[in-house]
Design a protein around this motif. Structure first.
Motif, PDB file in Angstrom:
ATOM      1  N   ILE A  58       0.845  -1.210   0.000  1.00 47.51           N
ATOM      2  CA  ILE A  58       0.000   0.000   0.000  1.00 47.51           C
ATOM      3  C   ILE A  58       0.875   1.253   0.000  1.00 47.51           C
ATOM      4  N   LYS A  59       1.965   1.238   0.790  1.00 51.86           N
ATOM      5  CA  LYS A  59       2.881   2.384   0.814  1.00 51.86           C
ATOM      6  C   LYS A  59       3.458   2.641  -0.576  1.00 51.86           C
ATOM      7  N   ALA A  60       3.918   1.586  -1.207  1.00 53.57           N
ATOM      8  CA  ALA A  60       4.500   1.742  -2.549  1.00 53.57           C
ATOM      9  C   ALA A  60       3.464   2.293  -3.513  1.00 53.57           C
ATOM     10  N   ASN A  61       2.231   1.803  -3.407  1.00 57.41           N
ATOM     11  CA  ASN A  61       1.159   2.254  -4.294  1.00 57.41           C
ATOM     12  C   ASN A  61       0.784   3.702  -4.010  1.00 57.41           C
ATOM     13  N   GLU A  62       0.616   4.051  -2.751  1.00 59.72           N
ATOM     14  CA  GLU A  62       0.207   5.416  -2.390  1.00 59.72           C
ATOM     15  C   GLU A  62       1.275   6.449  -2.745  1.00 59.72           C
ATOM     16  N   LYS A  63       2.547   6.053  -2.630  1.00 62.92           N
ATOM     17  CA  LYS A  63       3.634   6.973  -2.961  1.00 62.92           C
ATOM     18  C   LYS A  63       3.880   7.030  -4.467  1.00 62.92           C
ATOM     19  N   LYS A  64       3.174   6.178  -5.201  1.00 63.64           N
ATOM     20  CA  LYS A  64       3.288   6.116  -6.657  1.00 63.64           C
ATOM     21  C   LYS A  64       4.746   5.965  -7.089  1.00 63.64           C
ATOM     22  N   LEU A  65       5.412   5.026  -6.413  1.00 58.65           N
ATOM     23  CA  LEU A  65       6.818   4.801  -6.714  1.00 58.65           C
ATOM     24  C   LEU A  65       6.987   4.094  -8.048  1.00 58.65           C
ATOM     25  N   VAL A  66       8.039   4.468  -8.737  1.00 63.19           N
ATOM     26  CA  VAL A  66       8.408   3.815  -9.985  1.00 63.19           C
ATOM     27  C   VAL A  66       9.786   3.200  -9.758  1.00 63.19           C
ATOM     28  N   PHE A  67       9.855   1.897  -9.904  1.00 64.56           N
ATOM     29  CA  PHE A  67      11.100   1.174  -9.647  1.00 64.56           C
ATOM     30  C   PHE A  67      11.794   0.904 -10.972  1.00 64.56           C
ATOM     31  N   PRO A  68      13.105   1.118 -11.032  1.00 67.74           N
ATOM     32  CA  PRO A  68      13.840   0.870 -12.286  1.00 67.74           C
ATOM     33  C   PRO A  68      13.790  -0.590 -12.724  1.00 67.74           C
ATOM     34  N   SER A  69      13.691  -1.508 -11.731  1.00 61.97           N
ATOM     35  CA  SER A  69      13.635  -2.924 -12.088  1.00 61.97           C
ATOM     36  C   SER A  69      12.861  -3.666 -11.005  1.00 61.97           C
ATOM     37  N   LEU A  70      12.562  -4.924 -11.283  1.00 57.68           N
ATOM     38  CA  LEU A  70      11.864  -5.754 -10.309  1.00 57.68           C
ATOM     39  C   LEU A  70      12.727  -5.980  -9.069  1.00 57.68           C
ATOM     40  N   ASP A  71      14.043  -6.117  -9.267  1.00 56.98           N
ATOM     41  CA  ASP A  71      14.945  -6.279  -8.121  1.00 56.98           C
ATOM     42  C   ASP A  71      14.914  -5.059  -7.207  1.00 56.98           C
ATOM     43  N   ASP A  72      14.879  -3.884  -7.787  1.00 56.71           N
ATOM     44  CA  ASP A  72      14.808  -2.657  -6.972  1.00 56.71           C
ATOM     45  C   ASP A  72      13.520  -2.625  -6.160  1.00 56.71           C
ATOM     46  N   ALA A  73      12.426  -3.023  -6.785  1.00 56.92           N
ATOM     47  CA  ALA A  73      11.148  -3.077  -6.068  1.00 56.92           C
ATOM     48  C   ALA A  73      11.232  -4.089  -4.927  1.00 56.92           C
ATOM     49  N   LYS A  74      11.822  -5.250  -5.229  1.00 53.72           N
ATOM     50  CA  LYS A  74      11.938  -6.306  -4.230  1.00 53.72           C
ATOM     51  C   LYS A  74      12.783  -5.827  -3.051  1.00 53.72           C
ATOM     52  N   PHE A  75      13.928  -5.201  -3.294  1.00 55.48           N
ATOM     53  CA  PHE A  75      14.803  -4.764  -2.209  1.00 55.48           C
ATOM     54  C   PHE A  75      14.156  -3.645  -1.383  1.00 55.48           C
ATOM     55  N   TRP A  76      13.463  -2.747  -2.042  1.00 58.60           N
ATOM     56  CA  TRP A  76      12.769  -1.676  -1.309  1.00 58.60           C
ATOM     57  C   TRP A  76      11.689  -2.278  -0.411  1.00 58.60           C
ATOM     58  N   LEU A  77      10.919  -3.189  -0.958  1.00 63.28           N
ATOM     59  CA  LEU A  77       9.851  -3.823  -0.176  1.00 63.28           C
ATOM     60  C   LEU A  77      10.408  -4.656   0.978  1.00 63.28           C
ATOM     61  N   ILE A  78      11.512  -5.348   0.755  1.00 57.99           N
ATOM     62  CA  ILE A  78      12.134  -6.129   1.831  1.00 57.99           C
ATOM     63  C   ILE A  78      12.519  -5.203   2.984  1.00 57.99           C
ATOM     64  N   ARG A  79      13.133  -4.075   2.658  1.00 58.17           N
ATOM     65  CA  ARG A  79      13.536  -3.128   3.687  1.00 58.17           C
ATOM     66  C   ARG A  79      12.336  -2.585   4.454  1.00 58.17           C
ATOM     67  N   VAL A  80      11.279  -2.249   3.743  1.00 59.08           N
ATOM     68  CA  VAL A  80      10.075  -1.714   4.386  1.00 59.08           C
ATOM     69  C   VAL A  80       9.423  -2.780   5.270  1.00 59.08           C
TER      70      VAL A  80
END
Length: 188
Positions: A58-80
């Motif tokens: 939900i945080k990623a969606n609400e912030k309307k984040l754009v990730f350069p790659s799937l790995d970047d999305a995965k690492f950001w989500l893991i940290r969160v």
């Protein structure tokens, strides 16, 4: 690090927009199991782990984040998810300690003024009665009740047999009961 939609209008096709339903589904499908495992290992509660993972999406969606790659999305989500799970676990520990504190405080009992006075008088009466005992009985009862020694240890200290210690303790208690008056004493 991650761009918003406005900043990434001319973005590369491989970038993933968390607010785009198709990209969101791609991110979700690729990371859900991993994120759940991470959160569950930290919080040890399936429902809480699932909620924490969904909150990160939900945080990623609400912030309307754009990730350069799937790995970047995965690492950001893991940290969160990791940070949210650790915070949740800490909060649960604090809540547990607070509940224990409240639980034990309710069981503590404050003596009323009358009870305190009765206890004080009883202690004084017991001390007076103890001082009236003959020295051979007094020393045995003091070692047994206040020194918390067993009969064998008392015998060694006084140089008498264990059987003699038992007899003296019995006699000392009997004399104390007569001196104090069993029904007349308030001891807790």
């Amino acid at each position: 690090m991650f761009n918003s939609i406005a900043e990434n209008q001319s973005g590369i096709a491989s970038s993933l927009d968390a607010s785009n339903p198709n990209d969101f589904k791609t991110i979700y499908d690729a990371t859900m199991q991993l994120l759940f495992k991470i959160s569950y290992k930290i919080v040890c509660d399936e429902e809480a782990a699932e909620d924490l993972v969904h909150d990160s999406y939900i945080k990623a969606n609400e912030k309307k984040l754009v990730f350069p790659s799937l790995d970047d999305a995965k690492f950001w989500l893991i940290r969160v998810v990791k940070n949210a799970s650790l915070n949740y676990a800490k909060r649960k520990v604090r809540e547990h300690h607070a509940y224990e504190k409240v639980l034990y405080e309710e069981h503590r009992k404050m003596d009323s003024g009358e009870e305190s006075l009765l206890k004080k008088e009883a202690i004084e009466k017991a001390k007076e009665a103890l001082n009236k005992l003959p020295s051979n009985l007094k020393e045995v009862i003091v070692l047994r009740e206040y020194g918390e020694l067993n009969y064998k240890e008392i015998g060694k200290v006084l140089g008498i047999t264990e059987g003699n210690v038992k007899v003296r303790v019995f006699r000392a208690r009997a004399q104390l009961a007569k001196l104090i008056g069993e029904d007349d004493v308030y001891l807790s």
